[in-house]
Scaffold this motif. Structure first.
Motif, short mmCIF file in Angstrom:
data_model
loop_
_atom_site.label_atom_id
_atom_site.label_comp_id
_atom_site.label_asym_id
_atom_site.label_seq_id
_atom_site.Cartn_x
_atom_site.Cartn_y
_atom_site.Cartn_z
N VAL A 60 0.83 -1.21 0.00
CA VAL A 60 0.00 0.00 0.00
C VAL A 60 0.86 1.27 0.00
O VAL A 60 0.36 2.36 -0.21
CB VAL A 60 -0.96 -0.04 1.21
CG1 VAL A 60 -0.18 0.19 2.51
CG2 VAL A 60 -2.09 1.00 1.06
N HIS A 61 2.17 1.12 0.19
CA HIS A 61 3.05 2.29 0.20
C HIS A 61 3.37 2.77 -1.22
O HIS A 61 2.97 3.85 -1.63
CB HIS A 61 4.34 1.97 0.98
CG HIS A 61 5.38 3.04 0.91
ND1 HIS A 61 6.73 2.75 0.80
CD2 HIS A 61 5.28 4.39 0.92
CE1 HIS A 61 7.41 3.88 0.75
NE2 HIS A 61 6.56 4.88 0.83
N PRO A 101 -0.39 4.41 9.84
CA PRO A 101 -1.61 5.15 9.48
C PRO A 101 -2.78 4.20 9.26
O PRO A 101 -2.57 3.02 8.93
CB PRO A 101 -1.25 5.88 8.19
CG PRO A 101 0.08 5.39 7.75
CD PRO A 101 0.65 4.50 8.82
N GLY A 103 -4.99 3.76 6.96
CA GLY A 103 -5.19 3.15 5.64
C GLY A 103 -4.14 2.12 5.27
O GLY A 103 -4.15 1.61 4.15
N ALA A 104 -3.24 1.85 6.22
CA ALA A 104 -2.12 0.98 5.87
C ALA A 104 -2.53 -0.49 5.93
O ALA A 104 -2.19 -1.22 6.86
CB ALA A 104 -0.93 1.25 6.79
N SER B 2 -1.05 10.28 -4.65
CA SER B 2 -1.17 9.32 -5.73
C SER B 2 -0.01 9.49 -6.69
O SER B 2 0.43 10.60 -6.97
CB SER B 2 -2.48 9.53 -6.47
OG SER B 2 -2.45 8.86 -7.70
N PRO B 325 -5.62 3.25 -3.85
CA PRO B 325 -4.88 4.23 -3.05
C PRO B 325 -3.47 3.77 -2.68
O PRO B 325 -3.16 2.59 -2.68
CB PRO B 325 -5.74 4.36 -1.79
CG PRO B 325 -6.47 3.07 -1.69
CD PRO B 325 -6.69 2.59 -3.09
N ILE B 327 -0.22 5.10 0.23
CA ILE B 327 0.02 5.98 1.39
C ILE B 327 1.47 6.48 1.37
O ILE B 327 2.35 5.83 0.81
CB ILE B 327 -0.26 5.27 2.73
CG1 ILE B 327 0.67 4.05 2.87
CG2 ILE B 327 -1.72 4.88 2.87
CD1 ILE B 327 0.71 3.48 4.28
N ASP B 328 1.66 7.66 1.94
CA ASP B 328 3.02 8.22 2.05
C ASP B 328 3.55 8.00 3.46
O ASP B 328 2.79 8.00 4.43
CB ASP B 328 3.00 9.72 1.75
CG ASP B 328 2.56 9.98 0.33
OD1 ASP B 328 2.92 9.18 -0.56
OD2 ASP B 328 1.84 10.98 0.12
N LEU B 329 4.87 7.87 3.56
CA LEU B 329 5.51 7.66 4.85
C LEU B 329 6.42 8.86 5.18
O LEU B 329 6.70 9.69 4.32
CB LEU B 329 6.33 6.36 4.83
CG LEU B 329 5.55 5.11 4.42
CD1 LEU B 329 6.46 3.89 4.46
CD2 LEU B 329 4.33 4.91 5.34
#
Lengths: 362, 362, 362
Positions: A60-61, A101, A103-104, B2, B325, B327-329
């Motif tokens: 998901v990253h 987070p 959504g992870a 995104s 989706p 996600i950002d880290l």
């Protein structure tokens, strides 16, 4: 009938809320196993306790396939930046960052291991009902010897089901393996029955020459009576076939001492024109003869490679002539039933989804 | 965030008015060199005087790639009907015809050769400003030994920039080369600064085990202090890294006797999902050791082949799941800056073009 | 001129109501022969009596290519379920079913075998007029030795016609085979005439060095006079070329003792950017010298492989730069005529089709 609607990917090409075969138990060992199932990139692995699980094969990253990573105890670790996910798809560790987070997580798919088969459910998780899985005990039972095989077929999965449900192709496609006697095939007694979402085909060939497989496996030389019992349910097929010396009462129910074969077929869609075709064959004789079992495996594979060649050539031609007509024959009765069942299931799913959206907005 | 917008080719996927690397000086010899640069088919050649020039690789007569032809003095001659073009792209000869029509020319691209690099400008010729090219003297300076490499990566160029700007991948992707100690990586001190259209990342790893490269190149066996200084400007990156025995003052500024490496990276787009990845690495020690230099070259290539495998797998998955989706880290801070800079440049270019069109119509 | 309109498949890319070459007589033996002709999948076979016929290569039952099946007497049998079709495309047998439904037929294509060539008509059957086929007797006549060749070219068929109709490419593309003397080529006397739907090009090269082929085949060492007579009609080309010692009167009509070559070229479209390029070459000397004939065949093939390389590179570039301009040269006069003829034929066909539809609705 046109084969076209079911070949159009944008209209869907398979029912979502049914069980498909994702692989054989023996295929899932220490390393993650990547498969394309019903359009989804799926990674399967076993937890420390041995439970088989299936996740979306996409971190998901940054979208990295998780299958490139490694399994470690109960988690799978991404090969790019080291994120870890558990059997439910929840992210359990992000290196260099304490907070995970909300959504992870990645999608998980219901996966059931039974009878040496891995069953996967590509549709709504809540609807996944294990009791719908029909047991196929001959895959592991001690009174059967079972062989396993897989082919990637560049064709829509329904062309494989069509193939299996119209056995008049045997004498043309399988001359060298299970084809048998053309004239006898033309005289086959065929019964087709629809029963709910199942189609059953029974086929008797009486007093016919034994095909190469039967000579090899059981040593038949004189005429035999053969029976073939096919059953389709979305989206797998089983096929029980048998043979006995001609006139020894098989048709009347006396099958003792017969040559019995149990086939299981699962054409699992990868995409609209690509299918992972899983098949097995169990026999009930010479169980200790490892050489025979290996011959059975090779003859099974040879047979389905003959089908694969035909189906891929057919698919290529159909793709470029989608608007041209086709005709149905008497022997297509079973595959027309099967296609109708599939269409009805898909229409029900679409209707349920639409009504679900309405409820959500109400 | 995104990754999608920058992956959509129809929305553009790179700023046009910046310098890109088209190749290394050493690659351009007697024969014309064909490259795909920012979507353009480009042919490069040297005039009789040795000047490197770049033209559109397409004869204006019938579309033949000029790169299939031959250089002859200051011109390049088409392999099909023999038309000749000079360094400016003007047609200077048409066999069998005295008159050269006014439209008989091909586009030329500004090309600058500096520091053993060929810099090309894919945007408006008038805006091509050589003073924007930052000097990278270590490519040719006598106190450095520099090695060169190129990989074709089947991915959008920004995924390569992302890779370089989030070094938390080192311990997972580069275990065998420059990965080092996972726990240490998690404790890295990272500073990210945006300065105009540049992003700078500084990273300190104190008192860590030396990775394989450092053992091989400098013979470190005990703990070291490592630093990594990254700088992105559209659309190249430089990366200065160093190491010294732990606790000998590097962090406080005493870098004398350190192992110093200068990396230069240029991910030049070929198309939206294909990149020519140029990279160099210079070292400041054992300059006369040709064997070490060759080892440095091979280890550099091995490292970026590890990245290529990851990035191509990532790109393939992202392409088929564009709507899902991501996600950002925390560790993505630098690449988010870089993407913002790129987006802003592209938006400015689009705005300038629109306003240019308005002026032209006024 | 833009090459674009004729490269757009959706606008059509060839006239339908003309004869094309589907193959050489020698290619069609016992087995069915599958070819892609003008977008159609075609299967050719010979009836028991030896007549060559062409059908759509798609079984009307489930789309299986008939070419995978077998010829049996006057019919071809499908490899999947055994349906049989006669030379007219009518289904004559369905295994296991007495009734043959009315729609059980596949399309047949007019096919004429003449001069060792198989001519096919992809358009309206009623318009197929055998008298339109120009005889090319040198393919089989005893005073000629003829060699045959085929290449698959990944390009629109008109780029092949363009190539043949602008011979100024000879000295650049064919240096090693038929190229000859560049300066002489520039001084060639060229006459281009359009005559109805034909274009004729005559080209004289007087007092020139003999090219490699002429040295090899006839032993010319001193200067020669060469002539080249090209004729295009949709969609085949013939090319008569000759040579004689310089100044011995060929230009004035005394061609006795000359080296005469008859070429026949047929670029048959497979699809918009793929062509089956058939070619033949007959010579009138050393007819009993089998070794020379084989050399002639190999030199012909080598020559057209040089063209294929150029044309495929050109096609690839044109496809990606369809909107960019091209210019025409003096030497393009013949191919501009040919393209105009093709466009006119296609426009006429479109008009006739539209008016046919109007009549049908009236």
């Amino acid at each position: 009938m046109s084969l076209v609607p079911l070949l159009s990917p944008e209209r869907g090409y398979f029912p979502r809320n049914v069980w498909y075969i994702a692989g054989f138990s023996s295929e899932l060992r220490d390393k993650p196993l990547a498969r394309r199932i019903c359009g989804h990139a799926v990674v399967m692995f076993r937890t420390a306790g041995g439970r088989a699980v299936a996740l979306e094969d996409r971190c998901v990253h940054r979208g990295m396939p998780l299958s490139a990573g490694e399994r470690d105890g109960d988690i799978i670790r991404c090969a790019y930046h080291g994120l870890e996910f558990d059997a439910s798809g929840a992210c359990t560790k992000i290196p260099g960052q304490a907070r995970i987070p909300p959504g992870a997580r990645v999608r998980s798919f219901p996966l059931v291991e039974r009878d040496a088969l891995l069953w996967i459910w590509p549709g709504d998780q809540e609807k996944a009902d294990e009791s719908l899985i029909v047991s196929r005990p001959y895959h592991t039972a001690p009174d059967w010897a079972c062989v396993f095989g897989t082919l990637e077929v560049k064709a829509n999965w329904q062309l494989i089901a069509d193939n299996l449900l119209n056995l008049s192709h045997l004498q043309y496609v399988h001359k060298k393996t299970i084809g048998g006697d053309p004239d006898a095939d033309d005289r086959a007694e065929v019964t087709v029955v629809r029963d709910g979402n199942r189609v059953r085909v029974t086929r008797w060939l009486l007093n016919v020459e034994p095909p190469p497989l039967h000579r090899m496996a059981r040593g038949y030389t004189g005429p035999i009576d053969r029976w073939q019992e096919f059953e389709f349910e979305p989206c797998v097929l089983q096929f029980h076939s048998g043979a006995k010396e001609a006139g020894t009462g098989a048709r009347e129910g006396r099958r003792d001492g017969a040559m019995d074969l149990r086939h299981f077929h699962a054409p699992t869609p990868q995409g609209p024109h690509s299918t992972l075709y899983f098949f097995t064959r169990a026999h009930n004789f010479r169980l200790d003869d490892a050489e025979l079992t290996e011959k059975m495996r090779r003859s099974m594979l040879a047979t389905f490679e003959e089908d694969k060649a035909v189906i891929e050539a057919q698919q290529a031609r159909l793709l470029e002539t989608e608007d041209e007509p086709l005709i149905d024959l008497r022997d297509d009765a079973a595959n027309l039933h099967a296609r109708r069942i599939v269409r009805q299931l898909m229409a029900q799913e679409d209707a349920a989804e639409t009504s679900g959206r309405h409820l959500a907005h109400a």
